[in-house]
Design an enzyme around this catalytic site. Structure first.
Site, PDB file in Angstrom:
ATOM      1  N   CYS A 147       0.849  -1.197   0.000  1.00  0.00           N
ATOM      2  CA  CYS A 147       0.000   0.000   0.000  1.00  0.00           C
ATOM      3  C   CYS A 147       0.888   1.253   0.000  1.00  0.00           C
ATOM      4  O   CYS A 147       1.797   1.359   0.824  1.00  0.00           O
ATOM      5  CB  CYS A 147      -0.875  -0.007   1.245  1.00  0.00           C
ATOM      6  SG  CYS A 147      -1.811   1.512   1.420  1.00  0.00           S
ATOM      7  N   CYS A 177      -0.812   5.683   7.221  1.00  0.00           N
ATOM      8  CA  CYS A 177      -2.241   5.473   7.487  1.00  0.00           C
ATOM      9  C   CYS A 177      -2.530   4.868   8.862  1.00  0.00           C
ATOM     10  O   CYS A 177      -3.441   5.305   9.557  1.00  0.00           O
ATOM     11  CB  CYS A 177      -2.820   4.621   6.362  1.00  0.00           C
ATOM     12  SG  CYS A 177      -4.281   3.699   6.746  1.00  0.00           S
ATOM     13  N   CYS A 183      -3.068  -0.698   8.855  1.00  0.00           N
ATOM     14  CA  CYS A 183      -2.377  -1.998   8.881  1.00  0.00           C
ATOM     15  C   CYS A 183      -1.068  -1.831   9.658  1.00  0.00           C
ATOM     16  O   CYS A 183      -0.481  -0.753   9.660  1.00  0.00           O
ATOM     17  CB  CYS A 183      -2.011  -2.450   7.469  1.00  0.00           C
ATOM     18  SG  CYS A 183      -3.426  -2.762   6.413  1.00  0.00           S
ATOM     19  N   CYS A 214      -7.828   1.601  -1.250  1.00  0.00           N
ATOM     20  CA  CYS A 214      -7.295   0.789  -0.142  1.00  0.00           C
ATOM     21  C   CYS A 214      -7.224  -0.684  -0.557  1.00  0.00           C
ATOM     22  O   CYS A 214      -8.219  -1.259  -0.990  1.00  0.00           O
ATOM     23  CB  CYS A 214      -8.192   0.961   1.077  1.00  0.00           C
ATOM     24  SG  CYS A 214      -7.804  -0.174   2.405  1.00  0.00           S
ATOM     25  N   GLN A 261     -19.293  -9.690  11.018  1.00  0.00           N
ATOM     26  CA  GLN A 261     -17.840  -9.855  10.885  1.00  0.00           C
ATOM     27  C   GLN A 261     -17.354  -9.130   9.636  1.00  0.00           C
ATOM     28  O   GLN A 261     -18.044  -9.120   8.617  1.00  0.00           O
ATOM     29  CB  GLN A 261     -17.484 -11.341  10.785  1.00  0.00           C
ATOM     30  CG  GLN A 261     -17.839 -12.149  12.020  1.00  0.00           C
ATOM     31  CD  GLN A 261     -16.867 -11.943  13.172  1.00  0.00           C
ATOM     32  OE1 GLN A 261     -15.812 -11.332  13.023  1.00  0.00           O
ATOM     33  NE2 GLN A 261     -17.231 -12.446  14.341  1.00  0.00           N
ATOM     34  N   TYR A 298     -23.212 -13.465  23.240  1.00  0.00           N
ATOM     35  CA  TYR A 298     -22.675 -12.337  22.475  1.00  0.00           C
ATOM     36  C   TYR A 298     -22.911 -12.653  20.986  1.00  0.00           C
ATOM     37  O   TYR A 298     -21.971 -12.713  20.191  1.00  0.00           O
ATOM     38  CB  TYR A 298     -21.186 -12.110  22.731  1.00  0.00           C
ATOM     39  CG  TYR A 298     -20.802 -11.949  24.177  1.00  0.00           C
ATOM     40  CD1 TYR A 298     -20.838 -10.694  24.791  1.00  0.00           C
ATOM     41  CD2 TYR A 298     -20.398 -13.049  24.937  1.00  0.00           C
ATOM     42  CE1 TYR A 298     -20.475 -10.542  26.125  1.00  0.00           C
ATOM     43  CE2 TYR A 298     -20.043 -12.906  26.272  1.00  0.00           C
ATOM     44  CZ  TYR A 298     -20.076 -11.652  26.856  1.00  0.00           C
ATOM     45  OH  TYR A 298     -19.714 -11.511  28.171  1.00  0.00           O
ATOM     46  N   GLU A 346     -27.888 -11.418  23.064  1.00  0.00           N
ATOM     47  CA  GLU A 346     -27.274 -10.213  22.483  1.00  0.00           C
ATOM     48  C   GLU A 346     -27.928  -8.982  23.117  1.00  0.00           C
ATOM     49  O   GLU A 346     -29.140  -8.971  23.347  1.00  0.00           O
ATOM     50  CB  GLU A 346     -27.487 -10.217  20.958  1.00  0.00           C
ATOM     51  CG  GLU A 346     -27.240  -8.911  20.235  1.00  0.00           C
ATOM     52  CD  GLU A 346     -25.784  -8.422  20.308  1.00  0.00           C
ATOM     53  OE1 GLU A 346     -24.851  -9.238  20.197  1.00  0.00           O
ATOM     54  OE2 GLU A 346     -25.603  -7.201  20.497  1.00  0.00           O
ATOM     55  N   ASP A 374     -18.539 -15.326  22.131  1.00  0.00           N
ATOM     56  CA  ASP A 374     -17.785 -14.489  21.189  1.00  0.00           C
ATOM     57  C   ASP A 374     -17.863 -13.040  21.688  1.00  0.00           C
ATOM     58  O   ASP A 374     -18.514 -12.191  21.075  1.00  0.00           O
ATOM     59  CB  ASP A 374     -18.395 -14.627  19.779  1.00  0.00           C
ATOM     60  CG  ASP A 374     -17.583 -13.916  18.714  1.00  0.00           C
ATOM     61  OD1 ASP A 374     -16.510 -13.372  19.047  1.00  0.00           O
ATOM     62  OD2 ASP A 374     -18.017 -13.892  17.555  1.00  0.00           O
ATOM     63  N   CYS A 376     -11.131 -11.978  20.328  1.00  0.00           N
ATOM     64  CA  CYS A 376     -10.370 -11.094  19.433  1.00  0.00           C
ATOM     65  C   CYS A 376      -9.271 -10.374  20.221  1.00  0.00           C
ATOM     66  O   CYS A 376      -8.686  -9.418  19.724  1.00  0.00           O
ATOM     67  CB  CYS A 376     -11.296 -10.102  18.734  1.00  0.00           C
ATOM     68  SG  CYS A 376     -12.312  -9.164  19.872  1.00  0.00           S
TER      69      CYS A 376
HETATM   70  C1  SAM Z   1     -17.585  -9.892  18.581  1.00  0.00           C
HETATM   71  S1  SAM Z   1     -19.282  -9.613  18.351  1.00  0.00           S
HETATM   72  C2  SAM Z   1     -19.762 -11.224  17.936  1.00  0.00           C
HETATM   73  C3  SAM Z   1     -21.015 -11.385  17.127  1.00  0.00           C
HETATM   74  C4  SAM Z   1     -21.285 -12.708  16.460  1.00  0.00           C
HETATM   75  N1  SAM Z   1     -20.847 -13.865  17.206  1.00  0.00           N
HETATM   76  C5  SAM Z   1     -20.736 -12.737  15.046  1.00  0.00           C
HETATM   77  O1  SAM Z   1     -19.880 -13.565  14.740  1.00  0.00           O
HETATM   78  O2  SAM Z   1     -21.196 -11.928  14.235  1.00  0.00           O
HETATM   79  C6  SAM Z   1     -19.800  -9.360  19.977  1.00  0.00           C
HETATM   80  C7  SAM Z   1     -21.276  -9.036  20.160  1.00  0.00           C
HETATM   81  O3  SAM Z   1     -21.540  -8.968  21.563  1.00  0.00           O
HETATM   82  C8  SAM Z   1     -22.481  -7.943  21.816  1.00  0.00           C
HETATM   83  N2  SAM Z   1     -22.300  -7.582  23.235  1.00  0.00           N
HETATM   84  C9  SAM Z   1     -21.312  -6.840  23.787  1.00  0.00           C
HETATM   85  N3  SAM Z   1     -21.430  -6.814  25.130  1.00  0.00           N
HETATM   86  C10 SAM Z   1     -22.516  -7.560  25.438  1.00  0.00           C
HETATM   87  C11 SAM Z   1     -23.132  -7.924  26.658  1.00  0.00           C
HETATM   88  N4  SAM Z   1     -22.645  -7.515  27.839  1.00  0.00           N
HETATM   89  N5  SAM Z   1     -24.220  -8.713  26.620  1.00  0.00           N
HETATM   90  C12 SAM Z   1     -24.726  -9.152  25.419  1.00  0.00           C
HETATM   91  N6  SAM Z   1     -24.167  -8.847  24.230  1.00  0.00           N
HETATM   92  C13 SAM Z   1     -23.080  -8.065  24.225  1.00  0.00           C
HETATM   93  C14 SAM Z   1     -22.136  -6.870  20.803  1.00  0.00           C
HETATM   94  O4  SAM Z   1     -23.240  -6.038  20.564  1.00  0.00           O
HETATM   95  C15 SAM Z   1     -21.735  -7.709  19.569  1.00  0.00           C
HETATM   96  O5  SAM Z   1     -22.854  -7.932  18.750  1.00  0.00           O
END
Ligand code: SAM
EC number: 2.1.1.190
Length: 453
Positions: A75, A81, A84, A164, A288, A317, A338, A384, A411
């Site tokens: 890039c 930037c 990355c 990009c 994602q 999550y 969620e 997640d 992550c």
């Molecule tokens: C990393 S994302 C994962 C989403 C999903 N597993 C995917 O692959 O698309 C984390 C999610 O957790 C939700 N979140 C964050 N804190 C939370 C909480 N305390 N209770 C419930 N959901 C939560 C966020 O809104 C987000 O949608």
């Protein structure tokens, strides 16, 4: 401290390892020196730019002994930037390095011994360029033109981005087209010093399966011209099917969306298709960023889960509940938890449009919902969480509830390792698998399978 290095001091150091943000780490009198764009085993000349209690920061002046893994970044604005961090390293080496970051975090935080054999090689992203399906970029009006870009790290200098190599090609194409239209219509980027203009950010999201595009304008204040532009975009380009505008005058907040979010042209959502399931994506619903790797990740969950038709599973999550959708055909019931309304709404629309009806959506905070539903006989919980990880309350719940299997998608290696330290009191780690969701950045996604000891 004796022999303290003054700001501006130049010195030669050998880089020992890479840090969590992709920077090279050398040492002076056992105090770390963080050097952006330097690689392990390189001998480099650096100039000290900051002195903190436990580390220095330094600029790379010259490479005296070059790593054989060093490559030319692809890039043209890579060094300015900040989007990355690892384009100067051969792709295969970035994969090895991401695994190394996980090993470092586990060694630092997990007291139980974790065998290195359990930590698998990082799963590569294919493709590893033009993979990003959404961009949220700030604007500036400069020399009679609107430009889009990224702020240079720790500065208010906007580095212009024209093409990009990380964003999907159509996203680049439509940024250019939209900026041209804004210039023509005299719609200006917001400038906080002169208080002129209206547009603060433009978000473009693209669904890979349908090639549909959603554009969201984040405005400082109402601008009727944006409504006209939105209608034009939907009429003129078949790919652009949904345009929103958000009024957000809170310059300190890092949130884009406010209650003042409206559809101005086209449909409410764009449709993405994964695993034969149609997902409805509204602008503020989580999805994602690397569509192909998301499919790899969700299939990994299926592989690790070894689900049975009698299983009860929790997708905690859940976002718009893609994991629940992948798992549903293999099990009796899935509960998806969620907290964000927009994601729950998208998840509901997805369920309505598709065949898997054995998913229950539970809106709320994971800790509260888990405690409320503590009597559900759970077999597997998939987590997640955001970068903050599970934290004390969720890990305490797990140690009490003891579901047979946990699949933890993370992550953030540091919060993952801290949570694993607690969970290994009752669980055995079966595998740790890094997945490259964000090639050429320092970010790494990890999937961990744990079962009861
Ligand atoms: C990393 S994302 C994962 C989403 C999903 N597993 C995917 O692959 O698309 C984390 C999610 O957790 C939700 N979140 C964050 N804190 C939370 C909480 N305390 N209770 C419930 N959901 C939560 C966020 O809104 C987000 O949608």
């Amino acid at each position: 401290m004796e022999n303290k290095l003054p700001i501006g001091q130049r010195l030669t150091t050998e880089i020992q390892k890479i840090g969590i943000n992709g920077e090279g780490i050398g040492y002076y009198n056992r105090k770390a020196i963080f050097v952006d764009f330097a690689l392990p085993k390189e001998e480099v000349e650096v100039e000290i730019t900051a002195d903190f209690d436990t580390y220095y920061k330094a600029n790379l002046v010259q490479i005296i002994k070059k790593s054989p893994s060093r490559v030319e970044p692809f890039c043209p604005v890579y060094h300015e930037c900040g989007g990355c961090q690892l384009q100067h390293l051969a792709y295969d080496e970035t994969l090895a390095l991401k695994r190394e970051l996980i090993i470092q975090a586990i060694r630092r935080y997990v007291k139980t011994k974790v065998s290195l054999d359990l930590i698998k090689p990082t799963i590569a992203s294919n493709p590893n360029t033009h993979y990003r399906n959404k961009a949220s970029l700030p604007l500036q009006y400069k020399f009679g033109k609107n430009i889009i870009g990224m702020y240079k790290p720790n500065s208010n200098h906007l580095v212009e981005i024209k093409d990009c190599p990380i964003q999907e090609q159509d996203i680049n194409k439509f940024y250019t087209l939209i900026l041209n239209q804004m210039d023509k219509r005299k719609i200006l980027a917001y400038n906080n010093t002169s208080k002129t203009g209206t547009v603060r950010f433009i978000i473009i999201r693209r669904a890979e399966a349908t090639a549909q595009i959603q554009v969201t304008f984040i405005l400082y204040k109402e601008d009727p011209e944006i409504v006209e532009l939105g209608k034009y975009l939907v009429e003129k380009f078949k790919e652009i099917v949904s345009v929103y505008r958000v009024i957000n005058d809170d310059l300190k907040s890092r949130e884009f969306f406010t209650k003042n979010t409206n559809l101005i042209a086209g449909t409410e959502a764009i449709n993405e298709v994964l695993n034969d399931v149609v997902f409805s994506l509204k602008p503020d619903a989580f999805f994602q960023l690397n569509t192909k790797q998301a499919d790899v990740l969700y299939n990994k969950v299926i592989e690790l889960g070894q689900f049975k038709p009698t299983d009860i599973v929790i997708d905690a999550y859940s976002g718009i509940a893609p994991i629940a959708q992948y798992v549903a055909p293999h099990v009796k019931r899935v509960y998806a938890i969620e907290s964000v309304e927009a994601s729950i709404q998208s998840a509901k629309d997805t369920i309505i449009q598709n065949t898997h009806k054995n998913i229950d959506l539970l809106k709320g905070d994971v800790v509260e919902v888990l405690n409320k539903k503590k009597d559900i006989p759970v077999d597997v919980i998939v987590f997640d969480p955001p970068r903050t990880g599970l934290g004390e309350k969720v890990t305490a719940f797990l140690l009490k509830k003891k579901p047979k299997k946990i699949i933890y998608i993370s992550c953030n290696p540091s919060t993952l390792a801290k949570d694993l330290d607690v969970l290994t009191q009752a669980y055995t780690i079966k595998s740790i698998e890094p997945i490259d969701m964000f090639p050429f950045t320092s970010h790494v996604e990890t999937v961990v399978l744990m079962s009861m000891v």
